[in-house]
Write an enzyme that holds these catalytic residues in place. Structure first.
Site, PDB file in Angstrom:
ATOM      1  N   CYS A 152      -1.651-117.611 -28.316  1.00  0.00           N
ATOM      2  CA  CYS A 152      -2.141-118.918 -28.797  1.00  0.00           C
ATOM      3  C   CYS A 152      -1.282-119.344 -30.246  1.00  0.00           C
ATOM      4  CB  CYS A 152      -3.448-119.768 -29.151  1.00  0.00           C
ATOM      5  SG  CYS A 152      -4.453-118.734 -30.764  1.00  0.00           S
ATOM      6  N   GLU A 185     -13.133-112.118 -24.040  1.00  0.00           N
ATOM      7  CA  GLU A 185     -12.118-112.978 -23.638  1.00  0.00           C
ATOM      8  C   GLU A 185     -10.878-112.355 -22.711  1.00  0.00           C
ATOM      9  OE1 GLU A 185      -8.431-114.813 -26.343  1.00  0.00           O
ATOM     10  OE2 GLU A 185      -7.567-114.179 -24.371  1.00  0.00           O
ATOM     11  N   SER A 223     -14.620-110.126 -35.849  1.00  0.00           N
ATOM     12  CA  SER A 223     -13.344-110.633 -35.069  1.00  0.00           C
ATOM     13  C   SER A 223     -11.906-109.860 -35.174  1.00  0.00           C
ATOM     14  CB  SER A 223     -13.610-112.153 -36.328  1.00  0.00           C
ATOM     15  OG  SER A 223     -12.015-112.194 -36.733  1.00  0.00           O
ATOM     16  N   THR A 278      -4.844-113.750 -26.392  1.00  0.00           N
ATOM     17  CA  THR A 278      -4.490-115.118 -27.142  1.00  0.00           C
ATOM     18  C   THR A 278      -4.251-114.439 -28.599  1.00  0.00           C
ATOM     19  OG1 THR A 278      -6.308-115.696 -27.708  1.00  0.00           O
ATOM     20  CG2 THR A 278      -5.266-116.642 -25.579  1.00  0.00           C
TER      21      THR A 278
HETATM   22  S1  SF4 Z   1      -7.312-121.863 -30.850  1.00  0.00           S
HETATM   23 FE1  SF4 Z   1      -6.222-119.528 -30.241  1.00  0.00          FE
HETATM   24  S2  SF4 Z   1      -7.138-118.345 -31.511  1.00  0.00           S
HETATM   25 FE2  SF4 Z   1      -8.909-119.942 -31.225  1.00  0.00          FE
HETATM   26  S3  SF4 Z   1     -10.068-119.817 -29.810  1.00  0.00           S
HETATM   27 FE3  SF4 Z   1      -8.218-120.885 -29.090  1.00  0.00          FE
HETATM   28  S4  SF4 Z   1      -7.023-119.173 -28.210  1.00  0.00           S
HETATM   29 FE4  SF4 Z   1      -9.026-118.139 -29.559  1.00  0.00          FE
END
Ligand code: SF4
Length: 280
Positions: free
Chosen positions: A192, A125, A220, A164
């Protein structure tokens, strides 16, 4: 045994959305290439491979004309352009939260800000987000590495955002330090909400159980952070990838167990773990 499940836990919105799109495409096309593993969970990847998924590491390993899936982590604009040029069809599973971080990085760069990303420079990412920056960009793993990353640059302004799945405290520490070094700091908190909610849920769980089992793929990043948070909250914690790895000796003296799962742990694995724990 009493089992308390963190809420929310398990598959996050972005991974669920991406895997649903991938499965629908597999059903229609029969064979789909994925650039990198579509989910950080080996059991789930095996299930998808049985349906026709082919995982490759690099864009130049993708045969021309095929259907290509971009996972939730997203890719850089350069890789995306090459995917469009090379493939018959590109299914973009980039998570909207990752897309937002990519857009923030691009805007900062366009406005002349050197860009710092608080995260892991080896994570796909983060590599993808870096591709959206035209000027100076660097990755800060944590506060202790900040001076080294700035490498003597005396910036008058910087923009900072986060991977994130970053831990909030790590991001805040870097931002606090930056404010003392650089006159103008523009901050975008791009952690996120799914990550924040899962991290808070583990903290809350820690005080009400005698141990926490964290389940998720070894590769992960968000599972690793949940495990760290469980330990930092003072809980006894173990990290497993599959219910088969449960240590019954460790569980023996515990009357209550908390369960938390990383954002890429499929529902069927969580159900299996709950059933096994409840039988104890
Ligand atoms: S919701 Fe958050 S943890 Fe899940 S894929 Fe999207 S950025 Fe990544």
């Amino acid at each position: 045994m009493k089992v308390l499940v963190a809420s929310p836990t398990g598959l996050c919105f972005g991974v669920r959305r991406a895997i649903e799109a991938l499965e629908a495409t597999l059903e229609e096309r029969g064979r789909v290439y994925s650039l990198g593993s579509p989910i950080h969970n080996p059991q789930e990847v095996e299930r998808l491979k049985a349906k026709g998924l082919v995982v490759v590491d690099e864009i130049d390993q993708v045969p021309p004309g095929v259907t290509l899936f971009i996972r939730a982590h997203g890719v850089s604009p350069q890789v995306f352009r090459e995917a469009l040029r090379r493939c018959g069809e590109v299914i973009d599973g980039t998570c909207p939260f990752v897309r937002k971080a990519q857009e923030r990085a691009m805007v900062l760069s366009d406005e002349g800000y050197p860009v710092l990303i608080v995260g892991d420079g080896e994570h796909p990412e983060v590599k993808g987000i870096l591709g959206f920056v035209n000027g100076f960009a660097a990755v800060v793993p944590h506060r202790g590495r900040l001076e080294e990353v700035l490498d003597g640059h005396r910036f008058q302004k910087v923009g900072v955002l986060s991977q994130t799945t970053q831990k909030l405290e790590v991001f805040f520490d870097v931002v606090k330090a930056l404010v003392g070094i650089v006159p103008e700091v523009r901050v975008y908190n791009t952690i996120c909400s799914a990550t924040l909610e899962r991290q808070r849920a583990v903290c809350e769980l820690a005080s009400s159980v005698q141990g926490i089992v964290v389940m998720g793929g070894r590769n992960s990043a968000n599972t690793r952070k949940l495990y760290q948070i469980a330990l930092e909250s003072g809980a006894q914690a173990v990290w497993i990838e599959h219910p088969d790895e449960l240590d019954y000796g460790w569980l023996a003296d515990k009357g209550s167990i908390g369960l938390a799962a990383g954002g890429s742990t499929p529902d069927w694995l969580i159900r299996e773990l709950i059933e096994r724990l409840e039988k104890l």
